[in-house]
Scaffold this motif. Structure first.
Motif, PDB file in Angstrom:
ATOM      1  N   PHE A 178       0.609  -7.082   7.018  1.00  0.00           N
ATOM      2  CA  PHE A 178       1.542  -8.192   6.911  1.00  0.00           C
ATOM      3  C   PHE A 178       2.247  -8.413   8.243  1.00  0.00           C
ATOM      4  N   SER A 179       2.591  -9.668   8.563  1.00  0.00           N
ATOM      5  CA  SER A 179       3.285  -9.961   9.813  1.00  0.00           C
ATOM      6  C   SER A 179       4.687  -9.349   9.821  1.00  0.00           C
ATOM      7  N   SER A 180       5.339  -9.333   8.670  1.00  0.00           N
ATOM      8  CA  SER A 180       6.603  -8.590   8.560  1.00  0.00           C
ATOM      9  C   SER A 180       6.474  -7.764   7.287  1.00  0.00           C
ATOM     10  N   PRO A 181       6.062  -6.516   7.414  1.00  0.00           N
ATOM     11  CA  PRO A 181       5.641  -5.722   6.248  1.00  0.00           C
ATOM     12  C   PRO A 181       6.698  -5.624   5.154  1.00  0.00           C
ATOM     13  N   LEU A 182       6.220  -5.690   3.931  1.00  0.00           N
ATOM     14  CA  LEU A 182       7.092  -5.426   2.790  1.00  0.00           C
ATOM     15  C   LEU A 182       7.400  -3.938   2.774  1.00  0.00           C
ATOM     16  N   THR A 183       8.606  -3.590   2.465  1.00  0.00           N
ATOM     17  CA  THR A 183       8.940  -2.184   2.314  1.00  0.00           C
ATOM     18  C   THR A 183       8.541  -1.747   0.910  1.00  0.00           C
ATOM     19  N   TYR A 184       8.454  -0.469   0.699  1.00  0.00           N
ATOM     20  CA  TYR A 184       8.146   0.007  -0.649  1.00  0.00           C
ATOM     21  C   TYR A 184       9.278  -0.320  -1.608  1.00  0.00           C
ATOM     22  N   GLU A 185      10.487  -0.467  -1.068  1.00  0.00           N
ATOM     23  CA  GLU A 185      11.613  -0.890  -1.903  1.00  0.00           C
ATOM     24  C   GLU A 185      11.354  -2.305  -2.416  1.00  0.00           C
TER      25      GLU A 185
ATOM     26  N   TYR B 188      -4.562 -17.525  -7.423  1.00  0.00           N
ATOM     27  CA  TYR B 188      -4.316 -16.203  -6.840  1.00  0.00           C
ATOM     28  C   TYR B 188      -2.965 -16.154  -6.132  1.00  0.00           C
ATOM     29  N   ILE B 189      -2.633 -17.191  -5.376  1.00  0.00           N
ATOM     30  CA  ILE B 189      -1.336 -17.215  -4.691  1.00  0.00           C
ATOM     31  C   ILE B 189      -0.206 -17.169  -5.722  1.00  0.00           C
ATOM     32  N   LYS B 190      -0.333 -17.959  -6.777  1.00  0.00           N
ATOM     33  CA  LYS B 190       0.683 -17.967  -7.836  1.00  0.00           C
ATOM     34  C   LYS B 190       0.844 -16.565  -8.434  1.00  0.00           C
ATOM     35  N   TYR B 191      -0.268 -15.902  -8.690  1.00  0.00           N
ATOM     36  CA  TYR B 191      -0.252 -14.546  -9.235  1.00  0.00           C
ATOM     37  C   TYR B 191       0.443 -13.578  -8.277  1.00  0.00           C
ATOM     38  N   LEU B 192       0.089 -13.645  -6.999  1.00  0.00           N
ATOM     39  CA  LEU B 192       0.678 -12.730  -6.012  1.00  0.00           C
ATOM     40  C   LEU B 192       2.184 -12.963  -5.862  1.00  0.00           C
ATOM     41  N   ILE B 193       2.595 -14.221  -5.900  1.00  0.00           N
ATOM     42  CA  ILE B 193       4.017 -14.535  -5.725  1.00  0.00           C
ATOM     43  C   ILE B 193       4.817 -14.173  -6.976  1.00  0.00           C
ATOM     44  N   GLU B 194       4.348 -14.617  -8.134  1.00  0.00           N
ATOM     45  CA  GLU B 194       5.120 -14.409  -9.363  1.00  0.00           C
ATOM     46  C   GLU B 194       4.986 -12.996  -9.926  1.00  0.00           C
ATOM     47  N   LYS B 195       3.778 -12.467  -9.953  1.00  0.00           N
ATOM     48  CA  LYS B 195       3.546 -11.154 -10.570  1.00  0.00           C
ATOM     49  C   LYS B 195       3.866 -10.017  -9.610  1.00  0.00           C
TER      50      LYS B 195
ATOM     51  N   GLU C 100       5.399 -16.377  -0.107  1.00  0.00           N
ATOM     52  CA  GLU C 100       4.229 -17.253   0.051  1.00  0.00           C
ATOM     53  C   GLU C 100       3.455 -16.907   1.318  1.00  0.00           C
ATOM     54  N   ILE C 101       4.171 -16.578   2.391  1.00  0.00           N
ATOM     55  CA  ILE C 101       3.510 -16.197   3.652  1.00  0.00           C
ATOM     56  C   ILE C 101       2.687 -14.926   3.457  1.00  0.00           C
ATOM     57  N   HIS C 102       3.280 -13.924   2.801  1.00  0.00           N
ATOM     58  CA  HIS C 102       2.567 -12.668   2.573  1.00  0.00           C
ATOM     59  C   HIS C 102       1.369 -12.879   1.646  1.00  0.00           C
ATOM     60  N   ALA C 103       1.523 -13.721   0.631  1.00  0.00           N
ATOM     61  CA  ALA C 103       0.420 -13.982  -0.294  1.00  0.00           C
ATOM     62  C   ALA C 103      -0.759 -14.601   0.452  1.00  0.00           C
ATOM     63  N   LYS C 104      -0.481 -15.576   1.310  1.00  0.00           N
ATOM     64  CA  LYS C 104      -1.558 -16.210   2.084  1.00  0.00           C
ATOM     65  C   LYS C 104      -2.199 -15.223   3.052  1.00  0.00           C
ATOM     66  N   GLU C 105      -1.371 -14.387   3.702  1.00  0.00           N
ATOM     67  CA  GLU C 105      -1.913 -13.368   4.615  1.00  0.00           C
ATOM     68  C   GLU C 105      -2.787 -12.378   3.857  1.00  0.00           C
ATOM     69  N   PHE C 106      -2.338 -12.004   2.653  1.00  0.00           N
ATOM     70  CA  PHE C 106      -3.077 -11.035   1.855  1.00  0.00           C
ATOM     71  C   PHE C 106      -4.446 -11.592   1.450  1.00  0.00           C
ATOM     72  N   ILE C 107      -4.480 -12.843   1.050  1.00  0.00           N
ATOM     73  CA  ILE C 107      -5.750 -13.468   0.665  1.00  0.00           C
ATOM     74  C   ILE C 107      -6.686 -13.550   1.870  1.00  0.00           C
ATOM     75  N   GLU C 108      -6.161 -13.931   3.023  1.00  0.00           N
ATOM     76  CA  GLU C 108      -6.987 -13.968   4.243  1.00  0.00           C
ATOM     77  C   GLU C 108      -7.503 -12.578   4.590  1.00  0.00           C
ATOM     78  N   TYR C 109      -6.640 -11.588   4.428  1.00  0.00           N
ATOM     79  CA  TYR C 109      -7.006 -10.190   4.682  1.00  0.00           C
ATOM     80  C   TYR C 109      -8.181  -9.777   3.788  1.00  0.00           C
TER      81      TYR C 109
END
Length: 175
Positions: free
Chosen positions: A91-98, A146-153, A158-167
């Protein structure tokens, strides 16, 4: 249809065994039923139920899709899973485990964030394989949802979801 149909499916078990073989030297494979079976089945079924809602299909239909996809794409499922297991998500700005734990405190989780990170990095179970399989079905059959799933679930931005799908698409392209 229930979760045992997936866990006992020979194609899924074949994939699981191949993933275990290739990761045994990395000390990240554990037995399939390490957890309380009833609790574990509930967790896996919840994952499938939630994904099926985002894909606008019944749970039975998604389970059948998972079994068919695995049967027709064993090497893709194995290789994709092995690649995912051995890579960090960039991720461009990584999510923390928190953040990934949806705001739970360490006390509520019953585990420190560092231990959670270490455990996540160190343990694969059949649930991980099924999660990757759901990701693949989203990528191939339901990319718009998939983006909806990543964001809501999964609470990704939205930026991380798009990066994750590209990844994930890049992993598949490089296999």
């Amino acid at each position: 249809m229930n979760i045992e149909n997936i866990i006992k499916n020979q194609d899924i078990l074949d994939c699981w065994k191949e993933i275990q073989k290739s990761n045994i030297d990395k000390n990240i494979s554990k037995e399939v039923f390490e957890y309380d079976i009833e609790e574990y089945h509930t967790f896996l079924l919840d994952e499938i139920v939630e994904a099926s809602e985002y894909m606008n299909m019944s749970t039975d239909t998604l389970i059948n899709e998972m079994l068919l996809f695995t049967k027709n794409n064993k090497s893709l499922v194995i290789n994709f899973s092995n690649e995912r297991l051995n890579k960090k998500i960039p991720f461009s700005s990584p999510l923390t485990y928190e953040e990934m734990s949806s705001g739970y405190t360490e006390e509520e989780l019953g585990i420190s964030y560092q231990d959670l990170e270490d455990e996540t990095d160190a343990i694969i179970d059949i649930g991980t394989l099924l999660t990757y399989l759901i990701d693949l079905i989203f990528l191939f059959k339901e990319p718009k949802n998939y983006i909806k799933y990543l964001i809501e679930k999964l609470c990704y931005s939205e930026i991380h979801a798009k990066e994750f799908i590209e990844y994930e698409k890049n992993i598949i392209e490089n296999l």
